[in-house]
Design a protein around this motif. Structure first.
Motif, PDB file in Angstrom:
ATOM      1  N   GLN A   1      -3.774  12.869  13.365  1.00 39.35           N
ATOM      2  CA  GLN A   1      -2.661  13.779  13.357  1.00 39.35           C
ATOM      3  C   GLN A   1      -2.425  14.167  14.610  1.00 39.35           C
ATOM      4  O   GLN A   1      -1.097  14.397  14.921  1.00 39.35           O
ATOM      5  N   ARG A   2      -3.252  14.280  15.521  1.00 40.10           N
ATOM      6  CA  ARG A   2      -2.910  14.492  16.965  1.00 40.10           C
ATOM      7  C   ARG A   2      -1.857  13.259  17.453  1.00 40.10           C
ATOM      8  O   ARG A   2      -0.733  13.829  18.112  1.00 40.10           O
ATOM      9  N   LEU A   3      -1.913  11.889  17.047  1.00 41.63           N
ATOM     10  CA  LEU A   3      -1.177  11.069  17.423  1.00 41.63           C
ATOM     11  C   LEU A   3       0.340  11.354  16.784  1.00 41.63           C
ATOM     12  O   LEU A   3       1.443  11.235  17.415  1.00 41.63           O
ATOM     13  N   THR A   4       0.221  11.833  15.396  1.00 42.56           N
ATOM     14  CA  THR A   4       1.259  11.821  14.689  1.00 42.56           C
ATOM     15  C   THR A   4       2.325  12.949  15.356  1.00 42.56           C
ATOM     16  O   THR A   4       3.428  12.866  15.406  1.00 42.56           O
TER      17      THR A   4
ATOM     18  N   VAL B   1       0.826  -1.122   0.155  1.00 47.02           N
ATOM     19  CA  VAL B   1      -0.146   0.071  -0.113  1.00 47.02           C
ATOM     20  C   VAL B   1       1.000   1.152  -0.005  1.00 47.02           C
ATOM     21  O   VAL B   1       2.114   1.280   0.337  1.00 47.02           O
ATOM     22  N   ILE B   2       0.536   2.271  -0.486  1.00 45.76           N
ATOM     23  CA  ILE B   2       1.016   3.632  -0.349  1.00 45.76           C
ATOM     24  C   ILE B   2       1.004   4.026   1.054  1.00 45.76           C
ATOM     25  O   ILE B   2       0.336   3.992   1.874  1.00 45.76           O
ATOM     26  N   SER B   3       2.382   4.368   1.325  1.00 45.74           N
ATOM     27  CA  SER B   3       2.884   5.035   2.702  1.00 45.74           C
ATOM     28  C   SER B   3       2.821   3.957   3.663  1.00 45.74           C
ATOM     29  O   SER B   3       2.875   4.138   5.023  1.00 45.74           O
ATOM     30  N   GLY B   4       3.006   2.526   3.086  1.00 44.30           N
ATOM     31  CA  GLY B   4       2.918   1.357   3.936  1.00 44.30           C
ATOM     32  C   GLY B   4       4.287   1.303   4.884  1.00 44.30           C
ATOM     33  O   GLY B   4       5.487   1.723   4.549  1.00 44.30           O
ATOM     34  N   SER B   5       4.110   0.855   5.867  1.00 42.52           N
ATOM     35  CA  SER B   5       5.157   0.777   7.145  1.00 42.52           C
ATOM     36  C   SER B   5       5.766  -0.546   7.241  1.00 42.52           C
ATOM     37  O   SER B   5       4.839  -1.200   6.810  1.00 42.52           O
ATOM     38  N   ASN B   6       6.614  -0.762   7.961  1.00 38.92           N
ATOM     39  CA  ASN B   6       7.164  -1.877   8.361  1.00 38.92           C
ATOM     40  C   ASN B   6       6.397  -2.728   9.361  1.00 38.92           C
ATOM     41  O   ASN B   6       6.410  -3.771   9.294  1.00 38.92           O
ATOM     42  N   ASP B   7       5.622  -1.903   9.990  1.00 41.68           N
ATOM     43  CA  ASP B   7       4.827  -2.613  11.193  1.00 41.68           C
ATOM     44  C   ASP B   7       3.879  -3.334  10.380  1.00 41.68           C
ATOM     45  O   ASP B   7       3.485  -4.292  10.475  1.00 41.68           O
TER      46      ASP B   7
ATOM     47  N   VAL C   1       1.520   6.064   9.576  1.00 40.24           N
ATOM     48  CA  VAL C   1       1.925   7.373   9.999  1.00 40.24           C
ATOM     49  C   VAL C   1       3.316   7.520   9.578  1.00 40.24           C
ATOM     50  O   VAL C   1       4.321   6.633   9.563  1.00 40.24           O
ATOM     51  N   ILE C   2       3.537   8.702   8.736  1.00 38.32           N
ATOM     52  CA  ILE C   2       4.901   9.202   8.373  1.00 38.32           C
ATOM     53  C   ILE C   2       4.963  10.587   9.042  1.00 38.32           C
ATOM     54  O   ILE C   2       4.167  11.533   9.006  1.00 38.32           O
TER      55      ILE C   2
ATOM     56  N   MET D   1      11.196   4.960   9.691  1.00 32.93           N
ATOM     57  CA  MET D   1      10.405   6.071  10.494  1.00 32.93           C
ATOM     58  C   MET D   1       9.080   5.812  10.494  1.00 32.93           C
ATOM     59  O   MET D   1       8.385   6.338  11.385  1.00 32.93           O
ATOM     60  N   ARG D   2       8.325   5.765   9.430  1.00 31.99           N
ATOM     61  CA  ARG D   2       7.064   4.968   9.248  1.00 31.99           C
ATOM     62  C   ARG D   2       6.490   4.054  10.407  1.00 31.99           C
ATOM     63  O   ARG D   2       7.315   3.125  10.900  1.00 31.99           O
ATOM     64  N   ARG D   3       5.207   4.288  10.771  1.00 31.39           N
ATOM     65  CA  ARG D   3       4.532   3.513  11.974  1.00 31.39           C
ATOM     66  C   ARG D   3       2.993   3.306  11.462  1.00 31.39           C
ATOM     67  O   ARG D   3       2.479   3.854  10.543  1.00 31.39           O
ATOM     68  N   GLU D   4       2.786   2.329  12.107  1.00 37.53           N
ATOM     69  CA  GLU D   4       1.401   1.808  12.118  1.00 37.53           C
ATOM     70  C   GLU D   4       0.624   1.753  13.493  1.00 37.53           C
ATOM     71  O   GLU D   4       1.148   1.443  14.237  1.00 37.53           O
ATOM     72  N   PHE D   5      -0.613   2.600  13.466  1.00 37.56           N
ATOM     73  CA  PHE D   5      -1.396   2.629  14.692  1.00 37.56           C
ATOM     74  C   PHE D   5      -2.944   2.066  14.418  1.00 37.56           C
ATOM     75  O   PHE D   5      -3.288   2.509  13.318  1.00 37.56           O
ATOM     76  N   TYR D   6      -3.420   1.659  15.458  1.00 39.03           N
ATOM     77  CA  TYR D   6      -4.947   1.334  15.340  1.00 39.03           C
ATOM     78  C   TYR D   6      -5.669   2.588  15.723  1.00 39.03           C
ATOM     79  O   TYR D   6      -5.843   2.929  16.891  1.00 39.03           O
ATOM     80  N   VAL D   7      -6.471   3.289  14.800  1.00 37.01           N
ATOM     81  CA  VAL D   7      -6.955   4.653  15.175  1.00 37.01           C
ATOM     82  C   VAL D   7      -8.083   4.504  14.533  1.00 37.01           C
ATOM     83  O   VAL D   7      -8.801   4.292  13.270  1.00 37.01           O
ATOM     84  N   ASP D   8      -9.503   4.762  15.546  1.00 39.75           N
ATOM     85  CA  ASP D   8     -10.925   4.840  14.913  1.00 39.75           C
ATOM     86  C   ASP D   8     -11.215   3.519  14.309  1.00 39.75           C
ATOM     87  O   ASP D   8     -11.729   3.810  13.108  1.00 39.75           O
ATOM     88  N   GLY D   9     -10.992   2.324  14.839  1.00 35.78           N
ATOM     89  CA  GLY D   9     -11.561   1.238  14.061  1.00 35.78           C
ATOM     90  C   GLY D   9     -10.584   0.424  13.009  1.00 35.78           C
ATOM     91  O   GLY D   9     -11.145  -0.301  12.579  1.00 35.78           O
ATOM     92  N   GLU D  10      -9.540   1.028  12.570  1.00 41.03           N
ATOM     93  CA  GLU D  10      -8.546   0.539  11.611  1.00 41.03           C
ATOM     94  C   GLU D  10      -7.094   1.005  11.782  1.00 41.03           C
ATOM     95  O   GLU D  10      -6.926   1.830  12.246  1.00 41.03           O
ATOM     96  N   PHE D  11      -6.447  -0.048  11.171  1.00 36.58           N
ATOM     97  CA  PHE D  11      -5.227   0.238  11.177  1.00 36.58           C
ATOM     98  C   PHE D  11      -4.606   1.390  10.117  1.00 36.58           C
ATOM     99  O   PHE D  11      -5.116   1.610   9.020  1.00 36.58           O
ATOM    100  N   ARG D  12      -3.787   2.259  10.362  1.00 31.98           N
ATOM    101  CA  ARG D  12      -3.476   3.616   9.854  1.00 31.98           C
ATOM    102  C   ARG D  12      -2.110   3.821   9.881  1.00 31.98           C
ATOM    103  O   ARG D  12      -1.199   3.579  10.736  1.00 31.98           O
TER     104      ARG D  12
END
Length: 266
Positions: free
Chosen positions: A116-119, A53-59, A104-105, A91-102
Motif C-alpha cells: 500500500q505504501r508503494l502504491t 490472474v485477477i488484477s494481472g498487469s502487463n508486467d 498493483v492497480i 496503468m497496472r504494475r508488478e512489484f516484488y514485495v516481501d518475497g513475491e511478485f505482487r
C-alpha cells in the motif's frame, strides 16, 4: 496442439463463479467456460493452459509468458503451440514485495502495508499517461519480437481498454513504434472501442458484476477463432472455404480439425 493464454481477470474468467470458492468442481466450471477453454474447443486443442490472474498487469504477462515458454521449449520447437495474450490495463504494475511478485492497480487499496505504501508513492509520483502508453507499446513489441525470434505462433488483443485510447493519451497513436505492431496478429489493434470489454458491452452479452458472463466468453472465443481463420493463421485450412464463425451456429468442434496442427509462423 497446446493453447497457452495469459492476461488479467478478463482471461481468468473472474466472477463466472465465486473466485474465492475452493470447490474444485466450481473452479473447473470457471476454467471450462472462460474464453481460453472455449477457443481451445473451437481450434480442437489437445490442452489449454490459462495462466491469467485477477488484477494481472502487463508486467506480469510478459514475465510469466516468457518464463512458461522457457520451461516448455519442446512444445514451442515442435510448433504444436499457440500463444494468446489479452493485454491488461496499462496503468497496472508488478512489484516484488516481501518475497513475491505482487500486482498493483493505482486506485485500489492493498492489505499488505508495504504494498500500500508503494502504491501510494507510485500513484502520487510516477503514474502518468505518457509512461503507461510508452510501457505498453514497449511490452507489446518486446513480446512480439520474442515470439517471432523463436517462431512461436501467437495472437494478441486488448482486454480492458483499447490500445487506441491508451496510446492516444500518451501521444503515441501515430508513432513509429506503433506502426511496427503486426496487426494481423493483434486483433483490432488501435481500433476505438476495440477491446474485449468494449466489444462485449456493445454485443448485448451478459455480465456478472464487472466481468463477462458465460455467453460473453463464448462470443469472444468465436471472434478470436474467426480472426484466426480470416487472417489465415493456420497453415492448411481444412478446405478452401472454411467458414468464419459468426454466431452460435458455429460448430464447437470440427471446423478447424486437422488444420490446427501447423500454425503459420509470424
Amino acid at each position: 496442439m497446446l493453447l497457452y493464454a495469459n492476461g488479467c481477470s478478463m482471461t481468468y474468467g473472474a466472477e463466472l463463479v465465486d473466485d474465492a470458492d475452493p470447490d474444485p468442481v466450481r473452479r473447473r466450471y470457471r476454467e471450462d467456460h472462460s474464453w481460453p477453454a472455449r477457443l481451445g474447443e473451437f481450434l480442437d486443442a489437445d490442452r489449454v493452459v490459462n495462466d491469467a490472474v485477477i488484477s494481472g498487469s502487463n508486467d506480469r504477462i510478459v514475465r510469466t509468458t516468457i518464463d512458461w515458454l522457457a520451461e516448455h521449449r519442446e512444445d514451442a520447437e515442435k510448433g504444436h503451440l499457440l500463444i494468446v495474450i489479452g493485454w491488461s490495463g496499462a496503468m497496472r504494475r508488478e512489484f516484488y514485495v516481501d518475497g513475491e511478485f505482487r500486482q498493483v492497480i493505482p486506485y485500489q487499496p492493498h492489505q499488505h502495508p508495504d504494498l500500500q505504501r508503494l502504491t501510494d508513492v507510485y500513484r502520487e509520483v510516477a503514474w502518468n499517461d505518457q509512461e503507461c502508453g510508452a510501457r505498453l507499446i514497449t511490452q507489446v513489441l518486446s513480446l512480439q519480437s520474442f515470439l517471432r525470434l523463436y517462431r512461436i505462433p501467437y495472437l494478441f488483443f486488448d482486454a480492458i481498454e483499447s490500445s487506441f485510447d491508451t496510446l492516444g493519451r500518451a501521444g503515441l497513436a501515430d508513432s513509429g513504434s506503433t506502426k511496427m505492431v503486426d496487426r494481423s496478429r493483434f486483433y483490432r489493434f488501435g481500433d476505438a472501442d476495440g477491446s474485449m470489454a468494449d466489444v462485449l458491452r456493445a454485443s448485448g452479452t451478459g455480465w456478472k458484476g464487472r466481468h463477462p458472463a458465460e455467453d460473453g466468453h463464448e462470443t469472444w472465443a468465436h471472434k478470436l477463432a474467426a480472426h484466426v481463420a480470416s487472417e489465415r493463421l493456420l497453415r492448411r485450412p481444412t478446405s478452401a472455404s472454411v467458414a468464419v464463425p459468426s454466431g452460435r451456429a458455429f460448430s464447437r468442434r470440427g471446423a478447424f480439425r486437422s488444420a490446427n496442427r501447423d500454425f503459420l509462423y509470424p
